[in-house]
Design a protein around this motif. Sequence first.
Motif, short mmCIF file in Angstrom:
data_model
loop_
_atom_site.label_atom_id
_atom_site.label_comp_id
_atom_site.label_asym_id
_atom_site.label_seq_id
_atom_site.Cartn_x
_atom_site.Cartn_y
_atom_site.Cartn_z
N LEU A 80 27.65 115.88 -82.14
CA LEU A 80 28.47 116.24 -83.32
C LEU A 80 27.63 117.04 -84.09
O LEU A 80 26.23 116.69 -84.71
N ALA A 100 32.13 119.31 -86.41
CA ALA A 100 32.84 119.59 -85.22
C ALA A 100 31.82 119.20 -83.94
O ALA A 100 31.04 118.74 -84.05
N ARG A 101 32.74 118.99 -82.72
CA ARG A 101 31.90 118.77 -81.42
C ARG A 101 32.02 119.92 -80.68
O ARG A 101 33.11 120.11 -79.52
N ARG A 147 41.16 119.73 -80.79
CA ARG A 147 41.12 120.00 -82.33
C ARG A 147 39.66 119.58 -82.81
O ARG A 147 39.12 120.26 -83.56
N ASP A 148 38.99 118.52 -81.93
CA ASP A 148 37.67 118.24 -82.40
C ASP A 148 36.66 119.41 -82.02
O ASP A 148 35.46 119.14 -82.61
N HIS A 150 36.79 122.16 -83.17
CA HIS A 150 36.80 123.16 -84.21
C HIS A 150 36.25 122.59 -85.34
O HIS A 150 36.57 121.43 -85.65
N ARG A 152 36.08 121.31 -89.01
CA ARG A 152 37.11 120.99 -90.00
C ARG A 152 36.23 120.36 -91.42
O ARG A 152 35.35 119.68 -91.34
N ARG A 154 35.14 118.19 -94.12
CA ARG A 154 34.67 116.49 -93.97
C ARG A 154 34.78 115.83 -95.31
O ARG A 154 35.38 114.73 -95.50
#
Length: 208
Positions: A80, A100-101, A147-148, A150, A152, A154
């Motif tokens: 992460l 993001a991951r 989605r994860d 990218h 985003r 927090r």
Amino acid sequence: MALLTNFTVLLLLACVSHQLMLSSCQKSQGRKGRVDRGQDKNRGVKVSRQPKSVSPQPIKGKMVTKDKSECTWAATGEDLFTLGVTCKKGDRSFSCEYVARPAICPQYASNVRLYWKQIARALKKQKNMCQDSKVLVRAGMCRRAARDAHFRLRNAPRMTALPSTPRPAPGAVKSCQPDNKKLADEHCNDSWSSFCTFFFTMVQDDGC
């Protein structure tokens, strides 16, 4: 005479047998020594091939966004990643964090450097940095990833007002008109009082 001959033959046979035994022992020890040296050599190779641990280094950069915000960013993590952004625009500054991951994207492992270059380019294109939690910061190579993969937003942005330079307070205006009228009354007739007051006001210094 026959007894002496038999004894000599037995002695020669004993000597030959002893020499054969010594030769056999030396050959056996030689093979064992070569095997041991080979094992030691193999063990040395295994030790030298052990992977070295590498501490993760932050990825960082700076940019000017489309809305003229001057920003710096830094990303840290292993699985992460947290991408911290700090910007300055006009008389205010703000900061926020994206997460993001990247490893979820199949192309990430094949070209990590290109991935972060594309993330920096995507950050530069942001119009409202740290404002919209629905906007995803995407790398072009991972456009179709989950989605994860990218970045985003927090948390809400932390706003800070930059200190402004205080303006000097306007000085008090000093009026000299009462003094000038008094002088006019002392030195002029009543019919000339207004003119004298105006005249004395004209010739007074700039402080009045």
